[in-house]
Design a protein around this motif. Structure first.
Motif, short mmCIF file in Angstrom:
data_model
loop_
_atom_site.label_atom_id
_atom_site.label_comp_id
_atom_site.label_asym_id
_atom_site.label_seq_id
_atom_site.Cartn_x
_atom_site.Cartn_y
_atom_site.Cartn_z
N VAL A 93 24.44 2.54 1.51
CA VAL A 93 25.50 3.46 0.59
C VAL A 93 26.52 2.59 0.19
N MET A 94 26.75 2.30 -0.93
CA MET A 94 28.08 1.46 -1.06
C MET A 94 28.98 2.35 -2.06
N LYS A 101 29.69 6.41 -5.42
CA LYS A 101 28.81 6.23 -4.43
C LYS A 101 27.57 5.48 -4.97
N MET A 102 27.09 4.50 -4.61
CA MET A 102 25.91 3.78 -4.99
C MET A 102 24.87 3.44 -3.88
N TYR A 103 23.77 3.65 -4.33
CA TYR A 103 22.56 3.49 -3.39
C TYR A 103 21.61 2.43 -3.38
N LYS A 104 21.51 1.81 -2.56
CA LYS A 104 20.44 0.69 -2.49
C LYS A 104 19.54 0.79 -1.50
N TYR A 105 18.16 1.12 -2.07
CA TYR A 105 17.06 1.23 -1.31
C TYR A 105 15.57 0.97 -1.69
N LYS A 117 21.29 12.27 -0.60
CA LYS A 117 21.51 12.94 0.52
C LYS A 117 20.51 12.30 1.62
N GLN A 118 19.39 12.30 1.44
CA GLN A 118 18.49 11.88 2.28
C GLN A 118 18.41 10.29 2.51
N ILE A 119 18.80 9.71 1.33
CA ILE A 119 19.21 8.20 1.68
C ILE A 119 20.25 7.87 2.50
N GLU A 120 21.19 8.76 2.50
CA GLU A 120 22.53 8.58 3.46
C GLU A 120 21.98 8.96 4.73
N GLU A 121 21.02 10.07 5.07
CA GLU A 121 20.70 10.25 6.31
C GLU A 121 19.79 9.28 6.68
N HIS A 122 19.15 8.48 6.14
CA HIS A 122 18.01 7.72 6.44
C HIS A 122 18.68 6.41 6.79
N ALA A 123 19.83 5.99 6.15
CA ALA A 123 20.83 4.75 6.30
C ALA A 123 21.38 4.87 7.87
N ILE A 124 21.94 6.06 8.16
CA ILE A 124 22.50 6.28 9.46
C ILE A 124 21.34 6.18 10.53
#
Length: 267
Positions: A93-94, A101-105, A117-124
């Motif tokens: 999450v950048m 916010k930008m997401y790299k996945y 939201k799922q990406i943020e949770e998964h990142a943690i």
């Protein structure tokens, strides 16, 4: 042994009456023992256990291009290599300069797209898992180091093997390719090889050939593919059984540490 013959010499006795002095001169024959050369040159045969190897000093265990992971420099190198695999599927999450916010996945094969939201949770969760895997690797490295085993990044020198345990050199070698697959992949092969170390200890020590522990093994489907590999085509039944045990417990660091403590740290 045979006693040598000595020349007999009779005692010589003189009586001198005029001085009333008795003088006795005795010459004693000396004798000596001849020891055959075949006895003096004979050496007892050195007993050699066919299951054991010489203990090798650590500096002699590794090639110049191999790195001992259980050192400050070695573990730093290992972390850099594991980063490649850990970050490949790690969500990021950048936030740009404007606060957006930008997401790299990167999606894995067959995986469905995730919401922000799922990406943020998964990142943690992923970050915590990576940290946990690396702490467990360090713990296992310490256990292995304490019993005299070296763990290194190097060529296993066995066709098709990602890692190998060598009781001959008391060393576990993990290939660079496996290191770059990430922390979980490294932890898995380290568990596997640690089971083999415990199998050597059961046989006599870290410099002994592996022997099965005699523990319960997982269903055949867990290691079916691996055991059909050419690596084990000419392996003995004992070696195959030892491999099945290692494959059965390679996902459990607790089991690997338990077996090391049970068989390698016996008083």
């Amino acid at each position: 042994m045979k006693k040598a013959k000595g020349k007999k010499i009779r005692p010589i006795i003189y009586f001198i009456n005029s001085n009333k002095i008795l003088i006795i001169t005795v010459t004693i024959a000396t004798s000596f023992w001849n020891v055959p050369k075949r006895i003096t040159n004979y050496k007892l045969p050195a007993y050699k256990d066919k299951s054991s190897f010489e203990i090798i000093q650590e500096p002699r265990r590794l090639q110049e291009d191999e790195i001992n992971i259980a050192t400050s420099y070695g573990f730093k190198t290992a972390k850099m290599m594991m980063d490649k695999g850990d970050h490949e599927f790690k969500p990021e999450v950048m936030i740009d300069n404007l606060g957006n916010k930008m997401y790299k996945y990167k999606l894995k094969e067959g995986e469905q797209a995730k919401s922000p939201k799922q990406i943020e949770e998964h990142a943690i969760k992923t970050k915590k898992k990576i940290a946990m895997h690396r702490e467990t690797i360090k713990l296992l490295l310490k256990e292995l180091r304490d019993i005299g085993v070296t763990v290194a990044i190097g060529n296993p020198r066995k066709l098709g093997a990602a890692a190998v345990w060598s009781p001959k050199k008391q060393t576990i070698k993990i290939s660079p390719d496996k290191m770059e697959q990430g922390s979980l992949a490294v932890l898995r092969v380290l568990n596997h090889e640690a089971i083999h170390v415990a199998q050597s200890c059961k046989n006599g020590g870290v410099n002994y050939r592996v022997t099965p522990l005699g523990v319960d093994i997982s269903p055949r489907k867990i290691y079916h593919t691996q055991m059909n590999s050419k690596i084990y085509s000419n392996a003995s039944l004992d070696v195959k059984k030892a491999e099945k045990e290692a494959y059965s417990y390679e996902y459990s660091s607790q089991s690997a540490i338990y077996f090391i403590n049970k068989y390698c740290k016996r008083k």
